[in-house]
Design a protein around this motif. Structure first.
Motif, short mmCIF file in Angstrom:
data_model
loop_
_atom_site.label_atom_id
_atom_site.label_comp_id
_atom_site.label_asym_id
_atom_site.label_seq_id
_atom_site.Cartn_x
_atom_site.Cartn_y
_atom_site.Cartn_z
N HIS A 128 -3.19 5.19 34.69
CA HIS A 128 -4.38 5.36 33.86
C HIS A 128 -4.11 4.84 32.45
O HIS A 128 -2.96 4.76 32.00
N LEU A 172 6.41 3.35 38.92
CA LEU A 172 5.43 3.76 39.94
C LEU A 172 5.81 3.22 41.30
O LEU A 172 5.59 3.88 42.32
N SER A 230 3.23 13.99 36.16
CA SER A 230 2.37 13.18 35.31
C SER A 230 3.10 12.90 34.01
O SER A 230 3.48 13.83 33.29
N ASP A 272 -5.29 4.79 40.99
CA ASP A 272 -5.31 6.26 41.07
C ASP A 272 -4.06 6.86 40.44
O ASP A 272 -4.05 8.05 40.12
N ARG A 273 -3.02 6.04 40.26
CA ARG A 273 -1.76 6.54 39.72
C ARG A 273 -1.42 5.98 38.35
O ARG A 273 -0.49 6.46 37.70
N THR A 285 2.60 9.86 38.46
CA THR A 285 1.36 9.34 37.86
C THR A 285 1.66 9.05 36.40
O THR A 285 2.28 9.86 35.72
#
Length: 334
Positions: free
Chosen positions: A59, A27, A4, A56-57, A34
């Motif tokens: 944000h 990505l 992340s 979902d990956r 993420t």
């Protein structure tokens, strides 16, 4: 295992487009990634309009402040602007809400924030900002290039230790040669700092110390790592950047002055493009702030989307390598 990474979407000359588009590219390249983009939600969403991505990956975390490049006091700015994209990204790393962070924003603020908000690895006296010079088959790592203008000899010893661990993990060189940036190759050369640190580096049996190295020899691959104080390192960095830009512009001007030059330029165009790529700091992506208790990657302020994607990839590789864990286990305090 997934990674992340928090990305400062408001930092850099080409923000927010470059950080946002770079994140999308990263990505697409790494399935285990993420990304959290930090900044003004409305601005970020405008850049994302019409683009396909996995929600979902990717944000978005809304922040209300920006650390500007022109801050009078970068260290003060990181303290005052607690809700800036850069400061919040650093707190995410400290609080383990992100594994690492990437920013092309204000270098001084990043350095101050990394120390104040993220913190140092236990035993580390001072973090160091590194830069990978594009030299030959593998880059030459130079540090410090601006985090510590005044250094004690023990700082440089730790810079050498940390960078050797990092270089082994990043480039697969078992025993990278470490040089002390100096005005001459002889052991007695230099100022008070280099004269004092020279024998200290020579006595470090875990280091492959190659002695003094002059700036002109870095591009010949004389060493894999060159250590220095932040004052000398920053002058070296800015000189290299300026010289590279001047050489490329001079070549372009010379080629365009005659028909023969223009014809030759067309024939050499692919080679010149490759040369420009090798001289471009963005081709490396970003470099880590070594000694910080987390992955903090500084991208070049002029980074465009491809460079930001490379910097995010660099952050991922740094996390994969376990460099910080190795530094903590192997560092020696002087």
């Amino acid at each position: 295992m997934g990674y992340s990474i928090a990305v400062d979407a408001m930092g850099g000359d080409h923000a927010p487009e470059a950080p946002v588009e770079g994140a999308l590219t990263a990505l697409g390249a790494f399935d285990d990634l993420t990304v959290t983009l930090l900044g003004d939600t409305a601005v970020i969403e405008k850049v994302l309009e019409g683009k396909e991505y996995n929600r979902d990956r990717l944000h978005i975390l809304h922040t209300t402040q920006v650390v500007e490049n022109e801050e009078r006091s970068p260290a003060d700015a990181i303290r005052r602007k607690k809700d800036s994209s850069m400061a919040v990204a650093m707190r995410m790393v400290r609080e383990k809400k992100a594994d690492g962070m990437v920013s092309a924003g204000n270098t001084g603020a990043l350095l101050a924030g990394a120390t104040l908000l993220v913190g140092r690895i236990p035993g580390i006296l001072r973090p160091a900002l590194s830069i990978a010079l594009p030299t030959g088959e593998r880059p030459t790592l130079v540090l410090d290039v601006g985090a510590n203008m005044d250094c004690k000899p023990a700082y440089l010893v730790q810079f050498a230790q940390m960078s050797s661990i990092y270089y082994r993990a990043q480039y697969g060189v078992d025993s990278p040669r470490v040089g002390l940036l100096n005005v001459g190759a002889e052991g007695g050369k230099g100022n008070a700092l280099t004269k004092e640190v020279y024998p200290m580096l020579r006595e470090e049996t875990a280091l492959n110390f190659a002695g003094n190295v002059e700036a002109r020899d870095l591009f010949a691959g004389a060493v894999e790592i060159a250590v220095c104080d932040g004052f000398a390192g920053n002058i070296l960095l800015k000189t290299v950047e300026g010289a590279a830009g001047f050489i490329l512009s001079l070549m372009k001007e010379t080629i365009s002055q005659s028909v023969k030059g223009k014809i030759g330029g067309l024939m050499l165009k692919p080679d010149l493009r490759d040369m420009k790529h090798k001289l471009d700091p963005s081709s490396v992506g970003g470099t880590p702030l070594l000694g910080v208790d987390g992955a903090v990657i500084k991208a070049h302020g002029n980074s465009k989307a491809a460079a930001m994607a490379n910097a995010i990839g660099q952050c991922r590789r740094f996390l994969q390598s376990g460099v910080n864990e190795d530094i903590q286990k192997n560092i020696e305090i002087h």
